[in-house]
Design an enzyme around this catalytic site. Sequence first.
Site, PDB file in Angstrom:
ATOM      1  N   TYR A  47       0.850  -1.201   0.000  1.00  0.00           N
ATOM      2  CA  TYR A  47       0.000   0.000   0.000  1.00  0.00           C
ATOM      3  C   TYR A  47       0.880   1.244   0.000  1.00  0.00           C
ATOM      4  O   TYR A  47       1.877   1.296   0.723  1.00  0.00           O
ATOM      5  CB  TYR A  47      -0.886   0.033   1.254  1.00  0.00           C
ATOM      6  CG  TYR A  47      -2.362  -0.077   0.897  1.00  0.00           C
ATOM      7  CD1 TYR A  47      -2.947   0.848   0.048  1.00  0.00           C
ATOM      8  CD2 TYR A  47      -3.151  -1.110   1.397  1.00  0.00           C
ATOM      9  CE1 TYR A  47      -4.291   0.750  -0.297  1.00  0.00           C
ATOM     10  CE2 TYR A  47      -4.493  -1.215   1.055  1.00  0.00           C
ATOM     11  CZ  TYR A  47      -5.055  -0.284   0.198  1.00  0.00           C
ATOM     12  OH  TYR A  47      -6.367  -0.384  -0.146  1.00  0.00           O
ATOM     13  N   GLU A  49      -0.562   4.834  -0.530  1.00  0.00           N
ATOM     14  CA  GLU A  49      -1.362   6.035  -0.797  1.00  0.00           C
ATOM     15  C   GLU A  49      -0.513   7.279  -0.566  1.00  0.00           C
ATOM     16  O   GLU A  49       0.267   7.350   0.387  1.00  0.00           O
ATOM     17  CB  GLU A  49      -2.593   6.056   0.113  1.00  0.00           C
ATOM     18  CG  GLU A  49      -3.702   5.175  -0.429  1.00  0.00           C
ATOM     19  CD  GLU A  49      -4.884   5.040   0.522  1.00  0.00           C
ATOM     20  OE1 GLU A  49      -4.919   5.737   1.547  1.00  0.00           O
ATOM     21  OE2 GLU A  49      -5.775   4.219   0.230  1.00  0.00           O
ATOM     22  N   ASP A 193      -5.830  14.053 -24.989  1.00  0.00           N
ATOM     23  CA  ASP A 193      -5.800  12.642 -24.597  1.00  0.00           C
ATOM     24  C   ASP A 193      -5.112  11.878 -25.728  1.00  0.00           C
ATOM     25  O   ASP A 193      -5.701  11.643 -26.783  1.00  0.00           O
ATOM     26  CB  ASP A 193      -7.237  12.148 -24.390  1.00  0.00           C
ATOM     27  CG  ASP A 193      -7.306  10.672 -24.015  1.00  0.00           C
ATOM     28  OD1 ASP A 193      -6.295   9.967 -24.174  1.00  0.00           O
ATOM     29  OD2 ASP A 193      -8.383  10.227 -23.582  1.00  0.00           O
ATOM     30  N   THR A 219      -3.081   6.520 -21.994  1.00  0.00           N
ATOM     31  CA  THR A 219      -2.973   5.177 -21.438  1.00  0.00           C
ATOM     32  C   THR A 219      -1.538   4.724 -21.697  1.00  0.00           C
ATOM     33  O   THR A 219      -0.800   5.348 -22.463  1.00  0.00           O
ATOM     34  CB  THR A 219      -3.936   4.188 -22.128  1.00  0.00           C
ATOM     35  OG1 THR A 219      -3.712   4.251 -23.541  1.00  0.00           O
ATOM     36  CG2 THR A 219      -5.372   4.505 -21.809  1.00  0.00           C
ATOM     37  N   LYS A 222      -1.310   0.873 -24.982  1.00  0.00           N
ATOM     38  CA  LYS A 222      -1.637   0.783 -26.416  1.00  0.00           C
ATOM     39  C   LYS A 222      -0.318   0.861 -27.200  1.00  0.00           C
ATOM     40  O   LYS A 222       0.496  -0.050 -27.068  1.00  0.00           O
ATOM     41  CB  LYS A 222      -2.625   1.885 -26.787  1.00  0.00           C
ATOM     42  CG  LYS A 222      -3.963   1.740 -26.038  1.00  0.00           C
ATOM     43  CD  LYS A 222      -4.990   2.756 -26.473  1.00  0.00           C
ATOM     44  CE  LYS A 222      -6.348   2.498 -25.842  1.00  0.00           C
ATOM     45  NZ  LYS A 222      -6.581   3.285 -24.622  1.00  0.00           N
ATOM     46  N   ARG A 228      -1.398  -2.165 -18.572  1.00  0.00           N
ATOM     47  CA  ARG A 228      -2.682  -1.483 -18.606  1.00  0.00           C
ATOM     48  C   ARG A 228      -2.677  -0.359 -17.563  1.00  0.00           C
ATOM     49  O   ARG A 228      -2.492  -0.633 -16.365  1.00  0.00           O
ATOM     50  CB  ARG A 228      -3.746  -2.515 -18.216  1.00  0.00           C
ATOM     51  CG  ARG A 228      -5.025  -2.447 -18.910  1.00  0.00           C
ATOM     52  CD  ARG A 228      -5.669  -3.800 -18.955  1.00  0.00           C
ATOM     53  NE  ARG A 228      -5.399  -4.360 -20.256  1.00  0.00           N
ATOM     54  CZ  ARG A 228      -5.939  -3.926 -21.386  1.00  0.00           C
ATOM     55  NH1 ARG A 228      -6.834  -2.949 -21.366  1.00  0.00           N
ATOM     56  NH2 ARG A 228      -5.616  -4.457 -22.533  1.00  0.00           N
TER      57      ARG A 228
HETATM   58  N1  DSN Z   1     -11.411   1.063 -25.243  1.00  0.00           N
HETATM   59  C1  DSN Z   1     -10.287   1.804 -25.759  1.00  0.00           C
HETATM   60  C2  DSN Z   1     -10.093   1.576 -27.210  1.00  0.00           C
HETATM   61  O1  DSN Z   1     -10.286   0.451 -27.633  1.00  0.00           O
HETATM   62  O2  DSN Z   1      -9.724   2.481 -27.934  1.00  0.00           O
HETATM   63  C3  DSN Z   1     -10.418   3.225 -25.438  1.00  0.00           C
HETATM   64  O3  DSN Z   1     -10.646   3.337 -24.084  1.00  0.00           O
END
Ligand code: DSN
Length: 425
Positions: A47, A49, A193, A219, A222, A228
Amino acid sequence: MSKDTQIFNLIDQEKERQLHGLELIASENFVSDGVMNSMGSVLTNKYAEGLPGKRYYGGCEVVDQIENLAIERLCKLFGAEWANVQPHSGAQANAAVLLACLKPGDKILGFDLSHGGHLTHGSPVNFSGKLYEPHFYGVNKETGLVDYNMMEEVARKERPQLIICGASAYSRDWDYARIRKIADEVGALILADISHPAGLIATGLLSNPMEHCHIVTSTTHKTLRGPRGGVIMLGKNFDNPFGLKWKNGNPKSMAALLDAAVFPGTQGGPLEHVIAAKAVAFGEALSDGYKTYTKQMQKNAAVMAEEFVKRGYSIISGGTDNHSILIDLRSKGVTGKDAENTLVKADITVNKNMVPFDTESPFVTSGIRIGTPALTSRGVKENEMPQIVELIDKVITNIDNETVISDVKTEVNKLMGHRPLFTWE
Ligand code: DSN
């Protein structure tokens, strides 16, 4: 207690699926052993925080070093001045930004979900469209390109507090300088974003929003090829231009506001095992090998788009600058849902996707979105794209022919089954 064979057998099954199939979901990727092992490490027991050096738990000396390294590497990767690496996902990163920058009922101007935007950019079924007043811009019907005139027009009319740019299904680069001009005129902050094209931005293949946009989220799983998760970053010279305050009323720096909006604002304990994996991925992304990877991913997508056009497919905006392609299947007489469901029978994974000005519902859709991050991580090069497009085309043009679908599956398994899930090449 003995090993949970039920679950571990299922994990093995999923690994086989990933190994033998052709993964074309634009938001998915395969990670290195370093990223994978960090996620499955003892750090999950801790933990922490708070922030490095300011935690609410003892024993954080080691995780502090890990989180500081993740922040340092991320800032270097994008030329950011400050970062928070704790958001559990891109949606959590955006939730924190909206909480920090807006009061309930404030106006946001985002990219329409049905034109390629994201749920957290103001969709009425998401917190962003329920707590705040959403307005949208879209793409031009003729060109498929973001309509900046429309963005300007809506911004002038509505005077939103926040303009959000970035997308889930848009294949072209963004004009961040133009968006900044619009935002300055109406007194709005900009959130970029970059979840989808982050890896291509990090390696200089696409424009970097850091110079023009006040806040940047992404994110990490990707094109960035990490675990993730999500992150928030700030560029130079954008520290709280409108004097926003946190709950206690203190004027705070934008960095402090965003930190507070992540924890305690929207999250509890950070996932330090995931933060370690983020640090590993950012370290990898700073390497020359990663630059080669992102160039290959971009080339693969460009060649793939050309091949689809040659076969008479309608590509939104006519091609791609990044890793993704959005295909309108209406000219082929097939819905996105049928294409997705049939392609998966041939071990080809894509996702159905709304296309701009779609006539079908989000559950059916007229399009599919295809991306090259995952197959590029498996070592697939541009010379194999014509064969891959031919396989997809065979399924789509023989949607009810089980023999053809089964033959394509055999070919897909032959093409992919011998390759490792992740390769540095
Ligand atoms: N679900 C993601 C995507 O596939 O682009 C975006 O959050």
